[in-house]
Design a protein around this motif. Structure first.
Motif, mmCIF file in Angstrom:
data_model
loop_
_atom_site.group_PDB
_atom_site.id
_atom_site.type_symbol
_atom_site.label_atom_id
_atom_site.label_comp_id
_atom_site.label_asym_id
_atom_site.label_seq_id
_atom_site.Cartn_x
_atom_site.Cartn_y
_atom_site.Cartn_z
ATOM 1 N N GLY A 113 0.800 -1.218 0.000
ATOM 2 C CA GLY A 113 0.000 0.000 0.000
ATOM 3 C C GLY A 113 0.834 1.268 0.000
ATOM 4 O O GLY A 113 0.313 2.363 -0.209
ATOM 5 N N HIS A 114 2.145 1.129 0.239
ATOM 6 C CA HIS A 114 3.046 2.280 0.264
ATOM 7 C C HIS A 114 4.294 2.030 -0.572
ATOM 8 O O HIS A 114 5.297 2.717 -0.402
ATOM 9 C CB HIS A 114 3.450 2.607 1.704
ATOM 10 N N ASP A 115 4.223 1.058 -1.450
ATOM 11 C CA ASP A 115 5.369 0.664 -2.264
ATOM 12 C C ASP A 115 5.340 1.457 -3.564
ATOM 13 O O ASP A 115 4.550 1.167 -4.464
ATOM 14 C CB ASP A 115 5.309 -0.846 -2.540
ATOM 15 N N ILE A 116 6.229 2.461 -3.672
ATOM 16 C CA ILE A 116 6.185 3.337 -4.839
ATOM 17 C C ILE A 116 6.647 2.642 -6.118
ATOM 18 O O ILE A 116 6.227 3.027 -7.207
ATOM 19 C CB ILE A 116 6.968 4.641 -4.605
ATOM 20 N N VAL A 117 7.490 1.638 -6.002
ATOM 21 C CA VAL A 117 7.909 0.906 -7.201
ATOM 22 C C VAL A 117 6.731 0.112 -7.752
ATOM 23 O O VAL A 117 6.435 0.174 -8.949
ATOM 24 C CB VAL A 117 9.126 0.001 -6.918
ATOM 25 N N CYS A 118 6.028 -0.618 -6.885
ATOM 26 C CA CYS A 118 4.837 -1.363 -7.323
ATOM 27 C C CYS A 118 3.789 -0.410 -7.893
ATOM 28 O O CYS A 118 3.179 -0.702 -8.925
ATOM 29 C CB CYS A 118 4.235 -2.156 -6.165
ATOM 30 N N ALA A 119 3.595 0.707 -7.237
ATOM 31 C CA ALA A 119 2.594 1.670 -7.695
ATOM 32 C C ALA A 119 2.948 2.213 -9.076
ATOM 33 O O ALA A 119 2.081 2.326 -9.954
ATOM 34 C CB ALA A 119 2.452 2.812 -6.697
ATOM 35 N N GLY A 120 4.216 2.536 -9.284
ATOM 36 C CA GLY A 120 4.650 3.049 -10.580
ATOM 37 C C GLY A 120 4.489 2.028 -11.689
ATOM 38 O O GLY A 120 3.979 2.339 -12.770
ATOM 39 N N VAL A 121 4.907 0.796 -11.427
ATOM 40 C CA VAL A 121 4.776 -0.272 -12.420
ATOM 41 C C VAL A 121 3.305 -0.516 -12.736
ATOM 42 O O VAL A 121 2.915 -0.613 -13.898
ATOM 43 C CB VAL A 121 5.479 -1.559 -11.942
ATOM 44 N N SER A 122 2.490 -0.612 -11.706
ATOM 45 C CA SER A 122 1.056 -0.840 -11.906
ATOM 46 C C SER A 122 0.422 0.271 -12.721
ATOM 47 O O SER A 122 -0.380 0.010 -13.628
ATOM 48 C CB SER A 122 0.342 -0.959 -10.556
ATOM 49 N N ALA A 123 0.772 1.504 -12.413
ATOM 50 C CA ALA A 123 0.204 2.641 -13.142
ATOM 51 C C ALA A 123 0.581 2.592 -14.622
ATOM 52 O O ALA A 123 -0.268 2.814 -15.494
ATOM 53 C CB ALA A 123 0.667 3.955 -12.516
ATOM 54 N N LEU A 124 1.838 2.285 -14.915
ATOM 55 C CA LEU A 124 2.270 2.215 -16.311
ATOM 56 C C LEU A 124 1.561 1.098 -17.063
ATOM 57 O O LEU A 124 1.101 1.291 -18.193
ATOM 58 C CB LEU A 124 3.782 2.009 -16.385
ATOM 59 N N ILE A 125 1.476 -0.072 -16.450
ATOM 60 C CA ILE A 125 0.846 -1.220 -17.107
ATOM 61 C C ILE A 125 -0.645 -0.968 -17.334
ATOM 62 O O ILE A 125 -1.157 -1.165 -18.431
ATOM 63 C CB ILE A 125 1.084 -2.500 -16.289
ATOM 64 N N LEU A 126 -1.340 -0.538 -16.291
ATOM 65 C CA LEU A 126 -2.780 -0.308 -16.424
ATOM 66 C C LEU A 126 -3.092 0.831 -17.388
ATOM 67 O O LEU A 126 -4.049 0.749 -18.169
ATOM 68 C CB LEU A 126 -3.408 -0.050 -15.063
ATOM 69 N N ASN A 127 -2.272 1.882 -17.383
ATOM 70 C CA ASN A 127 -2.486 2.978 -18.315
ATOM 71 C C ASN A 127 -2.290 2.512 -19.759
ATOM 72 O O ASN A 127 -3.062 2.892 -20.652
ATOM 73 C CB ASN A 127 -1.555 4.150 -18.007
ATOM 74 N N ALA A 128 -1.283 1.686 -19.997
ATOM 75 C CA ALA A 128 -1.061 1.180 -21.357
ATOM 76 C C ALA A 128 -2.256 0.350 -21.822
ATOM 77 O O ALA A 128 -2.746 0.527 -22.943
ATOM 78 C CB ALA A 128 0.221 0.350 -21.409
ATOM 79 N N ILE A 129 -2.732 -0.547 -20.961
ATOM 80 C CA ILE A 129 -3.868 -1.398 -21.332
ATOM 81 C C ILE A 129 -5.121 -0.554 -21.576
ATOM 82 O O ILE A 129 -5.810 -0.719 -22.589
ATOM 83 C CB ILE A 129 -4.124 -2.464 -20.254
ATOM 84 N N ASN A 130 -5.396 0.368 -20.665
ATOM 85 C CA ASN A 130 -6.585 1.226 -20.824
ATOM 86 C C ASN A 130 -6.476 2.100 -22.074
ATOM 87 O O ASN A 130 -7.465 2.310 -22.785
ATOM 88 C CB ASN A 130 -6.784 2.093 -19.587
ATOM 89 N N SER A 131 -5.287 2.611 -22.358
ATOM 90 C CA SER A 131 -5.087 3.452 -23.534
ATOM 91 C C SER A 131 -5.273 2.658 -24.818
ATOM 92 O O SER A 131 -5.881 3.149 -25.777
ATOM 93 C CB SER A 131 -3.688 4.085 -23.500
ATOM 94 N N ILE A 132 -4.757 1.436 -24.857
ATOM 95 C CA ILE A 132 -4.947 0.593 -26.041
ATOM 96 C C ILE A 132 -6.430 0.320 -26.260
ATOM 97 O O ILE A 132 -6.927 0.386 -27.378
ATOM 98 C CB ILE A 132 -4.133 -0.720 -25.907
ATOM 99 N N GLU A 133 -7.131 0.053 -25.170
ATOM 100 C CA GLU A 133 -8.570 -0.224 -25.273
ATOM 101 C C GLU A 133 -9.332 0.986 -25.822
ATOM 102 O O GLU A 133 -10.233 0.840 -26.650
ATOM 103 C CB GLU A 133 -9.122 -0.622 -23.916
ATOM 104 N N LEU A 134 -8.960 2.185 -25.380
ATOM 105 C CA LEU A 134 -9.694 3.391 -25.771
ATOM 106 C C LEU A 134 -9.214 4.027 -27.072
ATOM 107 O O LEU A 134 -10.000 4.667 -27.771
ATOM 108 C CB LEU A 134 -9.605 4.437 -24.654
ATOM 109 N N LEU A 135 -7.936 3.861 -27.407
ATOM 110 C CA LEU A 135 -7.367 4.606 -28.522
ATOM 111 C C LEU A 135 -7.059 3.773 -29.764
ATOM 112 O O LEU A 135 -6.626 4.326 -30.770
ATOM 113 C CB LEU A 135 -6.082 5.316 -28.064
#
Length: 108
Positions: free
Chosen positions: A28-50
């Motif tokens: 819940g406070h792991d900035i490396v996990c948070a950064g990786v998760s944000a990049l992966i989820l943003n890529a997937i969501n962007s591919i879906e929408l764009l």
């Protein structure tokens, strides 16, 4: 440690798999996990929408696993989004070291 494998053939990225937890900080406070998760989820969501490319995703949040695969050869927009994700992941790896994140490529 987070391990991310990019699946490619002839410089075309067909998908990726990611597994593990960075364990850089407390859950819940792991900035490396948070950064990786944000990049992966943003890529997937962007591919879906764009893009019009079809894909499928499997995940297991407890184990920190996600598998993403295009159903056919992806288009330029999707490739650009995948490359952007890779650049971000490489930045995290450079900043926080291979102790927390490993990124490699596998020919399919």
């Amino acid at each position: 440690m987070i391990t991310i494998t990019m699946h490619k053939k002839d410089d075309v990225i067909y998908g990726f798999s990611s597994s593990g937890h960075a364990e850089f900080g407390n859950p819940g406070h792991d900035i490396v996990c948070a950064g990786v998760s944000a990049l992966i989820l943003n890529a997937i969501n962007s591919i879906e929408l764009l893009s019009t490319d079809k894909f499928h995703v499997r995940d297991n949040q407890e184990k920190g696993q996600i598998q993403f695969k295009f159903d056919q050869t992806p288009g330029e927009q999707s490739q650009l989004l995948m490359q952007s994700m890779i650049i971000g992941l490489q930045g995290i790896q450079k900043t926080y070291s291979k102790k927390y994140i490993i990124l490699h490529f596998r020919e399919v």
